[in-house]
Design a protein around this motif. Sequence first.
Motif, PDB file in Angstrom:
ATOM      1  N   ALA A 146       0.843  -1.202   0.000  1.00  0.00           N
ATOM      2  CA  ALA A 146       0.000   0.000   0.000  1.00  0.00           C
ATOM      3  C   ALA A 146       0.874   1.247   0.000  1.00  0.00           C
ATOM      4  O   ALA A 146       2.061   1.195   0.344  1.00  0.00           O
ATOM      5  N   PRO A 147       0.320   2.399  -0.376  1.00  0.00           N
ATOM      6  CA  PRO A 147       1.086   3.658  -0.293  1.00  0.00           C
ATOM      7  C   PRO A 147       1.485   3.943   1.151  1.00  0.00           C
ATOM      8  O   PRO A 147       0.794   3.526   2.086  1.00  0.00           O
ATOM      9  N   ASP A 148       2.583   4.649   1.322  1.00  0.00           N
ATOM     10  CA  ASP A 148       2.997   5.015   2.678  1.00  0.00           C
ATOM     11  C   ASP A 148       1.903   5.817   3.382  1.00  0.00           C
ATOM     12  O   ASP A 148       1.626   5.605   4.567  1.00  0.00           O
ATOM     13  N   VAL A 149       1.297   6.751   2.649  1.00  0.00           N
ATOM     14  CA  VAL A 149       0.196   7.552   3.195  1.00  0.00           C
ATOM     15  C   VAL A 149      -0.954   7.549   2.191  1.00  0.00           C
ATOM     16  O   VAL A 149      -0.771   7.939   1.041  1.00  0.00           O
ATOM     17  N   SER A 150      -2.124   7.098   2.629  1.00  0.00           N
ATOM     18  CA  SER A 150      -3.307   7.124   1.769  1.00  0.00           C
ATOM     19  C   SER A 150      -4.056   8.432   1.978  1.00  0.00           C
ATOM     20  O   SER A 150      -4.227   8.880   3.116  1.00  0.00           O
ATOM     21  N   VAL A 151      -4.501   9.037   0.895  1.00  0.00           N
ATOM     22  CA  VAL A 151      -5.245  10.299   0.959  1.00  0.00           C
ATOM     23  C   VAL A 151      -6.738   9.982   0.835  1.00  0.00           C
ATOM     24  O   VAL A 151      -7.178   9.379  -0.154  1.00  0.00           O
ATOM     25  N   LEU A 152      -7.522  10.385   1.835  1.00  0.00           N
ATOM     26  CA  LEU A 152      -8.945  10.076   1.909  1.00  0.00           C
ATOM     27  C   LEU A 152      -9.742  11.363   1.740  1.00  0.00           C
ATOM     28  O   LEU A 152      -9.469  12.361   2.428  1.00  0.00           O
ATOM     29  N   ASP A 153     -10.733  11.336   0.854  1.00  0.00           N
ATOM     30  CA  ASP A 153     -11.441  12.586   0.530  1.00  0.00           C
ATOM     31  C   ASP A 153     -12.926  12.549   0.846  1.00  0.00           C
ATOM     32  O   ASP A 153     -13.688  13.404   0.383  1.00  0.00           O
ATOM     33  N   SER A 154     -13.376  11.567   1.617  1.00  0.00           N
ATOM     34  CA  SER A 154     -14.793  11.504   1.977  1.00  0.00           C
ATOM     35  C   SER A 154     -14.992  10.574   3.165  1.00  0.00           C
ATOM     36  O   SER A 154     -14.092   9.806   3.531  1.00  0.00           O
ATOM     37  N   ASP A 155     -16.187  10.641   3.737  1.00  0.00           N
ATOM     38  CA  ASP A 155     -16.508   9.743   4.861  1.00  0.00           C
ATOM     39  C   ASP A 155     -16.431   8.282   4.431  1.00  0.00           C
ATOM     40  O   ASP A 155     -15.946   7.433   5.182  1.00  0.00           O
ATOM     41  N   SER A 156     -16.938   8.015   3.243  1.00  0.00           N
ATOM     42  CA  SER A 156     -16.932   6.623   2.771  1.00  0.00           C
ATOM     43  C   SER A 156     -15.505   6.138   2.526  1.00  0.00           C
ATOM     44  O   SER A 156     -15.186   4.957   2.785  1.00  0.00           O
ATOM     45  N   ALA A 157     -14.635   7.029   2.057  1.00  0.00           N
ATOM     46  CA  ALA A 157     -13.231   6.646   1.842  1.00  0.00           C
ATOM     47  C   ALA A 157     -12.565   6.309   3.171  1.00  0.00           C
ATOM     48  O   ALA A 157     -11.778   5.351   3.264  1.00  0.00           O
ATOM     49  N   ILE A 158     -12.882   7.079   4.210  1.00  0.00           N
ATOM     50  CA  ILE A 158     -12.333   6.800   5.544  1.00  0.00           C
ATOM     51  C   ILE A 158     -12.832   5.446   6.036  1.00  0.00           C
ATOM     52  O   ILE A 158     -12.060   4.623   6.553  1.00  0.00           O
ATOM     53  N   ARG A 159     -14.139   5.222   5.892  1.00  0.00           N
ATOM     54  CA  ARG A 159     -14.744   3.959   6.335  1.00  0.00           C
ATOM     55  C   ARG A 159     -14.126   2.769   5.594  1.00  0.00           C
ATOM     56  O   ARG A 159     -13.766   1.755   6.209  1.00  0.00           O
ATOM     57  N   GLY A 176      -7.364  16.791   8.721  1.00  0.00           N
ATOM     58  CA  GLY A 176      -6.963  18.166   8.467  1.00  0.00           C
ATOM     59  C   GLY A 176      -5.456  18.349   8.402  1.00  0.00           C
ATOM     60  O   GLY A 176      -4.970  19.478   8.445  1.00  0.00           O
ATOM     61  N   LEU A 177      -4.727  17.266   8.270  1.00  0.00           N
ATOM     62  CA  LEU A 177      -3.267  17.327   8.177  1.00  0.00           C
ATOM     63  C   LEU A 177      -2.832  17.229   6.725  1.00  0.00           C
ATOM     64  O   LEU A 177      -3.457  16.521   5.914  1.00  0.00           O
ATOM     65  N   ASN A 178      -1.749  17.894   6.399  1.00  0.00           N
ATOM     66  CA  ASN A 178      -1.144  17.739   5.085  1.00  0.00           C
ATOM     67  C   ASN A 178      -0.341  16.444   5.045  1.00  0.00           C
ATOM     68  O   ASN A 178       0.303  16.076   6.036  1.00  0.00           O
ATOM     69  N   GLU A 179      -0.369  15.786   3.925  1.00  0.00           N
ATOM     70  CA  GLU A 179       0.334  14.511   3.773  1.00  0.00           C
ATOM     71  C   GLU A 179       1.813  14.624   4.121  1.00  0.00           C
ATOM     72  O   GLU A 179       2.407  13.713   4.709  1.00  0.00           O
ATOM     73  N   SER A 180       2.427  15.752   3.796  1.00  0.00           N
ATOM     74  CA  SER A 180       3.862  15.923   4.022  1.00  0.00           C
ATOM     75  C   SER A 180       4.235  15.928   5.499  1.00  0.00           C
ATOM     76  O   SER A 180       5.381  15.644   5.857  1.00  0.00           O
ATOM     77  N   VAL A 181       3.268  16.245   6.376  1.00  0.00           N
ATOM     78  CA  VAL A 181       3.552  16.327   7.813  1.00  0.00           C
ATOM     79  C   VAL A 181       3.941  14.973   8.377  1.00  0.00           C
ATOM     80  O   VAL A 181       4.812  14.883   9.251  1.00  0.00           O
ATOM     81  N   ILE A 182       3.305  13.903   7.889  1.00  0.00           N
ATOM     82  CA  ILE A 182       3.582  12.569   8.451  1.00  0.00           C
ATOM     83  C   ILE A 182       4.273  11.631   7.465  1.00  0.00           C
ATOM     84  O   ILE A 182       4.483  10.468   7.777  1.00  0.00           O
ATOM     85  N   SER A 183       4.640  12.131   6.286  1.00  0.00           N
ATOM     86  CA  SER A 183       5.185  11.240   5.258  1.00  0.00           C
ATOM     87  C   SER A 183       6.490  10.564   5.697  1.00  0.00           C
ATOM     88  O   SER A 183       6.687   9.365   5.456  1.00  0.00           O
ATOM     89  N   ASN A 184       7.370  11.323   6.339  1.00  0.00           N
ATOM     90  CA  ASN A 184       8.645  10.727   6.779  1.00  0.00           C
ATOM     91  C   ASN A 184       8.430   9.623   7.808  1.00  0.00           C
ATOM     92  O   ASN A 184       9.042   8.547   7.728  1.00  0.00           O
ATOM     93  N   LEU A 185       7.556   9.878   8.781  1.00  0.00           N
ATOM     94  CA  LEU A 185       7.293   8.889   9.817  1.00  0.00           C
ATOM     95  C   LEU A 185       6.485   7.712   9.260  1.00  0.00           C
ATOM     96  O   LEU A 185       6.638   6.581   9.706  1.00  0.00           O
ATOM     97  N   ALA A 186       5.628   7.987   8.285  1.00  0.00           N
ATOM     98  CA  ALA A 186       4.879   6.904   7.644  1.00  0.00           C
ATOM     99  C   ALA A 186       5.827   5.953   6.924  1.00  0.00           C
ATOM    100  O   ALA A 186       5.636   4.734   6.937  1.00  0.00           O
ATOM    101  N   THR A 187       6.856   6.516   6.301  1.00  0.00           N
ATOM    102  CA  THR A 187       7.880   5.676   5.654  1.00  0.00           C
ATOM    103  C   THR A 187       8.671   4.899   6.696  1.00  0.00           C
ATOM    104  O   THR A 187       8.961   3.709   6.519  1.00  0.00           O
ATOM    105  N   LYS A 188       8.999   5.553   7.798  1.00  0.00           N
ATOM    106  CA  LYS A 188       9.779   4.920   8.859  1.00  0.00           C
ATOM    107  C   LYS A 188       9.046   3.735   9.472  1.00  0.00           C
ATOM    108  O   LYS A 188       9.643   2.690   9.755  1.00  0.00           O
ATOM    109  N   TYR A 189       7.731   3.870   9.668  1.00  0.00           N
ATOM    110  CA  TYR A 189       6.951   2.830  10.362  1.00  0.00           C
ATOM    111  C   TYR A 189       6.004   2.083   9.418  1.00  0.00           C
ATOM    112  O   TYR A 189       5.034   1.480   9.873  1.00  0.00           O
ATOM    113  N   ARG A 190       6.302   2.111   8.133  1.00  0.00           N
ATOM    114  CA  ARG A 190       5.362   1.537   7.158  1.00  0.00           C
ATOM    115  C   ARG A 190       5.158   0.041   7.336  1.00  0.00           C
ATOM    116  O   ARG A 190       4.125  -0.510   6.958  1.00  0.00           O
ATOM    117  N   LYS A 191       6.124  -0.659   7.925  1.00  0.00           N
ATOM    118  CA  LYS A 191       5.987  -2.097   8.148  1.00  0.00           C
ATOM    119  C   LYS A 191       5.172  -2.413   9.398  1.00  0.00           C
ATOM    120  O   LYS A 191       4.869  -3.570   9.658  1.00  0.00           O
TER     121      LYS A 191
END
Length: 437
Positions: A146-159, A176-191
């Motif tokens: 899966a992508p390191d960070v998934s971008v969700l744009d609706s309630d159904s996407a979150i569900r 309400g967070l920008n993807e770039s804020v957690i991208s480094n940590l998402a890569t670090k803990y992606r496993k």
Amino acid sequence: MMGMVGKCRLTLLWFIALLLIQITVSASSSLTEQLAVDGKVLELDESNFDSAISAFDYVLVDFYAPWCGHCKRLSPQLDAAAPVLAALKQPIVIAKVNAEKFSHLAEKYEVNGYPTIKLFMHGVPIDYNGPKKADLLVRYLKKFVAPDVSVLDSDSAIRNFVEEAGTYFPIYIGFGLNESVISNLATKYRKKAWFSVAKDFSEEVMVLYDFDKVPALVSLQPNYNEQNIFYGPFEEEFLDPFIKQNLFPLALLINYDTLKSLEDDERKIVLTFVEDEAEEKSKKLIRVLKSAASANRDLVFGYVGIKQWDEFADTFEANKKATLPKMVIWNRNEEYFTVIGSESIDEEDQASQVSKFIEGYREGRTLQKHISKSSLLSFINSFIGIRTVYLLVFVVAVLMLIQNINKEEVGTRDEADHATGSVSSEAGSIKSGDKED
């Protein structure tokens, strides 16, 4: 003329290089087609293992033994999962190796028991500790492609994201967070976790996940029905501890797999030993441990039932002869600490007793102990695999045999020397007698 010869040689070298590249690509393509046919489980050996690992980005390898009952039960599950995983946008190939027949591969990848499953990601192996049933195995492995960070744009996407993520990994959703804020940590803990950011959501979602302002990072432990909320600051130095501390539930069941998952965590473990983790009185104590853990996030709180893992518990002198429940602090090596005056927990006012234990530990009222040597062999047996134990026992037996042979040889030489000395003495006596006569 010499210039023409040089140009001809250069052209020939380029032609040979292009030919070699084409042959290599063709061979690689042929190998990929050969190994990836219709999503079946691949049978690998020492002749094609490295080629298969190089040909695919993701390969799940089952190291098995033909006589192993667990391996036989796992085999049809892998057969069922293989075509589903092969059909993913980023395919995962399932393969198996007869570890008894191809022992060189087993030794290379530290296979000590059966079945041992490893996921090779771009050629790098990691231990697979997930579910074995086909549908759950597929859901678990999807995390790794899966992508390191998934971008969700609706309630159904979150569900849908939460539903597809399943229950084996913690989930982090940045509202309400920008993807770039957690991208480094998402890569670090992606496993170890799922990461996403929600760009658009309703007030119903805010109520569902119990946050009242944005931005907010929500952590979920679906298997334990736990969640936590982080409102910032959203610099990495503050985000990293939050993510790391929420990778595990507040009270963690300690077994072989969870101990391995804690290898990268530097926190000490508060171990609580109960007689049977499934009993209602144990579950009551576990709820107390969760409350203590939420106030002491610099420690990992774990529990073990001696009925479920008596070999491990016995190394800490927690057995049927001990007063249970028992709590210790373990630094994950040969030492652990008991707190003076808090050696055991009775059933009355357990919350106060657990608080007293933690307070005593922080104030240094502890007694350092060593893991019990009498049960060390049993612990090794359960933790590193029976095959390694047999090898250690065999080596010790051989050394003892050699030592006994050396002793016998020394004894034989001593007897021979003694006999020779006696004969010489008798001969000397006879000669002396002859002279006297």
